[in-house]
Design an enzyme around this catalytic site. Structure first.
Site, PDB file in Angstrom:
ATOM      1  N   ARG A 183       5.757  12.304  -0.918  1.00 15.94           N
ATOM      2  CA  ARG A 183       6.965  12.066  -0.093  1.00 15.94           C
ATOM      3  C   ARG A 183       6.897  12.715   1.288  1.00 15.94           C
ATOM      4  O   ARG A 183       7.916  13.124   1.851  1.00 15.94           O
ATOM      5  CB  ARG A 183       8.237  12.508  -0.823  1.00 15.94           C
ATOM      6  N   SER A 233      17.532   9.413  -4.174  1.00 14.34           N
ATOM      7  CA  SER A 233      17.352  10.734  -4.790  1.00 14.34           C
ATOM      8  C   SER A 233      17.632  11.819  -3.758  1.00 14.34           C
ATOM      9  O   SER A 233      17.059  11.816  -2.674  1.00 14.34           O
ATOM     10  CB  SER A 233      15.922  10.897  -5.291  1.00 14.34           C
ATOM     11  N   GLU A 308      14.898  15.785  -0.617  1.00 12.16           N
ATOM     12  CA  GLU A 308      14.155  14.685  -0.011  1.00 12.16           C
ATOM     13  C   GLU A 308      14.970  14.179   1.187  1.00 12.16           C
ATOM     14  O   GLU A 308      14.430  13.855   2.240  1.00 12.16           O
ATOM     15  CB  GLU A 308      13.983  13.577  -1.064  1.00 12.16           C
TER      16      GLU A 308
HETATM   17  C1  LIG Z   1      19.560   3.515  -3.347  1.00 17.90           C
HETATM   18  C2  LIG Z   1      18.335   4.188  -2.790  1.00 17.90           C
HETATM   19  C3  LIG Z   1      17.184   4.255  -3.555  1.00 17.90           C
HETATM   20  C4  LIG Z   1      16.039   4.865  -3.044  1.00 17.90           C
HETATM   21  N1  LIG Z   1      14.924   4.893  -3.828  1.00 17.90           N
HETATM   22  C5  LIG Z   1      13.800   5.452  -3.353  1.00 17.90           C
HETATM   23  C6  LIG Z   1      12.599   5.457  -4.144  1.00 17.90           C
HETATM   24  O1  LIG Z   1      12.553   4.955  -5.253  1.00 17.90           O
HETATM   25  N2  LIG Z   1      11.506   6.053  -3.616  1.00 17.90           N
HETATM   26  C7  LIG Z   1      11.500   6.616  -2.374  1.00 17.90           C
HETATM   27  O2  LIG Z   1      10.468   7.113  -1.946  1.00 17.90           O
HETATM   28  N3  LIG Z   1      12.612   6.617  -1.602  1.00 17.90           N
HETATM   29  C8  LIG Z   1      13.758   6.053  -2.055  1.00 17.90           C
HETATM   30  N4  LIG Z   1      14.889   6.064  -1.288  1.00 17.90           N
HETATM   31  C9  LIG Z   1      14.875   6.773   0.015  1.00 17.90           C
HETATM   32  C10 LIG Z   1      14.520   5.870   1.194  1.00 17.90           C
HETATM   33  O3  LIG Z   1      14.826   4.527   0.891  1.00 17.90           O
HETATM   34  C11 LIG Z   1      13.072   5.952   1.625  1.00 17.90           C
HETATM   35  O4  LIG Z   1      12.711   7.249   2.023  1.00 17.90           O
HETATM   36  C12 LIG Z   1      12.884   4.942   2.755  1.00 17.90           C
HETATM   37  O5  LIG Z   1      11.637   4.484   2.788  1.00 17.90           O
HETATM   38  C13 LIG Z   1      13.355   5.413   4.103  1.00 17.90           C
HETATM   39  O6  LIG Z   1      13.374   4.288   4.959  1.00 17.90           O
HETATM   40  P1  LIG Z   1      14.444   4.116   6.104  1.00 17.90           P
HETATM   41  O7  LIG Z   1      13.959   3.005   6.950  1.00 17.90           O
HETATM   42  O8  LIG Z   1      15.799   3.974   5.587  1.00 17.90           O
HETATM   43  O9  LIG Z   1      14.243   5.521   6.829  1.00 17.90           O
HETATM   44  P2  LIG Z   1      15.286   6.436   7.604  1.00 17.90           P
HETATM   45  O10 LIG Z   1      16.156   7.162   6.649  1.00 17.90           O
HETATM   46  O11 LIG Z   1      15.932   5.670   8.689  1.00 17.90           O
HETATM   47  O12 LIG Z   1      14.246   7.481   8.232  1.00 17.90           O
HETATM   48  C14 LIG Z   1      13.536   8.361   7.402  1.00 17.90           C
HETATM   49  C15 LIG Z   1      12.597   9.202   8.310  1.00 17.90           C
HETATM   50  O13 LIG Z   1      11.628   8.346   8.873  1.00 17.90           O
HETATM   51  C16 LIG Z   1      11.712   8.357  10.300  1.00 17.90           C
HETATM   52  N5  LIG Z   1      11.489   6.967  10.726  1.00 17.90           N
HETATM   53  C17 LIG Z   1      12.092   5.842  10.266  1.00 17.90           C
HETATM   54  N6  LIG Z   1      11.538   4.766  10.842  1.00 17.90           N
HETATM   55  C18 LIG Z   1      10.597   5.232  11.705  1.00 17.90           C
HETATM   56  C19 LIG Z   1       9.676   4.608  12.607  1.00 17.90           C
HETATM   57  N7  LIG Z   1       9.605   3.274  12.728  1.00 17.90           N
HETATM   58  N8  LIG Z   1       8.868   5.402  13.336  1.00 17.90           N
HETATM   59  C20 LIG Z   1       8.908   6.764  13.227  1.00 17.90           C
HETATM   60  N9  LIG Z   1       9.745   7.404  12.396  1.00 17.90           N
HETATM   61  C21 LIG Z   1      10.562   6.637  11.637  1.00 17.90           C
HETATM   62  C22 LIG Z   1      13.095   8.877  10.639  1.00 17.90           C
HETATM   63  O14 LIG Z   1      13.087   9.506  11.901  1.00 17.90           O
HETATM   64  C23 LIG Z   1      13.331   9.836   9.498  1.00 17.90           C
HETATM   65  O15 LIG Z   1      12.684  11.048   9.768  1.00 17.90           O
HETATM   66  C24 LIG Z   1      16.044   5.437  -1.756  1.00 17.90           C
HETATM   67  C25 LIG Z   1      17.209   5.352  -0.979  1.00 17.90           C
HETATM   68  C26 LIG Z   1      18.339   4.735  -1.478  1.00 17.90           C
HETATM   69  C27 LIG Z   1      19.563   4.636  -0.617  1.00 17.90           C
END
Ligand SMILES: Cc1cc2nc3c(=O)[nH]c(=O)nc-3n(C[C@H](O)[C@H](O)[C@H](O)COP(=O)(O)OP(=O)(O)OC[C@H]3O[C@@H](n4cnc5c(N)ncnc54)[C@H](O)[C@@H]3O)c2cc1C
Length: 336
Positions: A183, A233, A308
């Site tokens: 992660r 999570s 996380e």
């Molecule tokens: C219902 C639910 C279930 C989930 N299940 C899982 C799971 O099973 N496994 C898991 O690993 N995670 C899970 N997550 C957490 C989350 O979905 C992941 O971490 C996801 O991949 C984050 O993507 P995001 O685009 O929403 O990132 P954001 O929350 O928008 O950003 C996360 C981080 O990445 C950076 N970031 C985002 N996009 C970029 C980019 N293009 N360039 C540079 N930096 C960037 C941001 O600055 C921040 O630091 C879950 C979340 C929810 C709400």
């Protein structure tokens, strides 16, 4: 409470960005409206670039400027502050979601919706992303977090990422340079924006990968809260704690915290590692709950659970939410 927008510098910056990126810049955007958790004050400036060049241009404009800057995907791992964000939030989302498949290589822009990418690669007869099928985020966010499920991380399939650095220069990083670990990735410690990702997958019959994806999605629907806003999570699994006590959800449940409420934030009764917004939750509510859960589990088991989920301060510090939570929780406990 929202950060007061309208300082002259912010006005000038918004004007500059709007001139260089027409129709891609907004002022005073409610983060509660656009975020997954439905929490957060206003972002002073919000940019949704429509091309790789535009995103790189934003990086170049922001280089060396004092205003805070944050790159978001879908915010599914991010807790915005009640006071909002005093600078520029740049969203890499659906405007940057083109993809193509060449043999077993997949090339995709970073804003693509992860479940959509998983389905598209399955349709193309490729396997490897099945475990990401229920993760509601963008590919960029997934790569930065090395997210995944079924004990996998997307980093294992990534061969290369195209980024823009602080000065807007495009450069590539291979899998080793991305430093993927549980992660996390080295991308978290660099001020870069991920714009495109190249993945290497394996040939797989569509029916097989679809069946696996369906099983994963069904299992998640059964275990995870579906209706109320949340950020997945809250706490990371810790191998030693996992061996002796179990995953964070079990430790929280056994500490009697399921259903615990602070304001509009509630420890999910379905899965205790999820904090849901039951209506009107604030960032402080969530941080208080995180602090309380962490301290209760620590007292009961001796293990300290780290988050996380990450909290973004109004001035741009991004830290694991338990760090911000400790300040809020212990301040309140001490003053009680
Ligand atoms: C219902 C639910 C279930 C989930 N299940 C899982 C799971 O099973 N496994 C898991 O690993 N995670 C899970 N997550 C957490 C989350 O979905 C992941 O971490 C996801 O991949 C984050 O993507 P995001 O685009 O929403 O990132 P954001 O929350 O928008 O950003 C996360 C981080 O990445 C950076 N970031 C985002 N996009 C970029 C980019 N293009 N360039 C540079 N930096 C960037 C941001 O600055 C921040 O630091 C879950 C979340 C929810 C709400």
């Amino acid at each position: 409470m929202s950060v007061k927008p309208g300082s002259q510098e912010i006005d000038r910056l918004a004007e500059l960005l709007s001139t260089e990126l027409p129709n891609q810049v907004s002022r005073n955007v409610s983060l509660a409206t656009i975020s997954r958790w439905k929490i957060g004050g206003n972002a002073a400036i919000y940019v949704e670039p429509t091309s790789v060049a535009a995103a790189a241009r934003v990086m170049a404009i922001m280089a060396g400027r004092p205003e805070p800057f944050f790159v978001m995907g879908d915010s599914s791992n991010t807790l915005f502050d009640d006071a909002g964000f005093a600078g520029v939030v740049m969203r890499i989302g659906r405007n940057l979601s083109a993809m193509r498949v060449e043999g077993t290589r997949v090339w995709s822009q970073a804003g693509i919706w992860v479940p959509k990418l998983a389905l598209a690669t399955s349709d193309a007869g490729l396997g490897g992303l099945e475990h990401t099928t229920g993760i509601p985020g963008t590919l960029g966010g997934l790569v930065v977090m090395n997210g995944g499920s079924q004990r996998k991380g997307v980093g294992a399939s990534v061969t290369e990422v195209l980024c823009a650095d602080e000065s807007g220069e495009l450069f590539r990083m291979d899998q080793r340079q991305c430093g993927f670990a549980y992660r996390t990735s080295s991308l978290q410690s660099r001020r870069v924006v991920v714009l495109e990702v190249e993945l290497e997958l394996k040939p797989r019959l569509r029916n097989e990968s679809r069946a696996e994806m369906l099983a994963i999605v069904r299992d998640r629907r059964r275990k995870f809260p579906q209706k109320l806003p949340n950020c997945g999570s809250t706490f990371l699994s810790n191998p030693s704690m996992y061996e002796h006590i179990g995953p964070p959800g079990l430790a929280i449940e056994q500490s009697g915290l399921k259903g615990l409420r602070k304001g509009g934030a509630v420890v999910s009764t379905l899965h205790a590692n999820f904090i849901v917004n039951d209506g009107g939750a604030t960032c402080v509510d969530v941080l208080w709950l995180i602090g309380h859960i962490r301290e209760t589990v620590r007292q009961r088991t001796g293990y300290e659970m780290d988050c996380e989920v990450r909290h973004l301060s109004p001035t741009g510090e991004l830290r694991a939410a338990h760090i911000s939570a400790q300040q809020i929780y212990f301040r309140e406990v001490e003053s009680a």
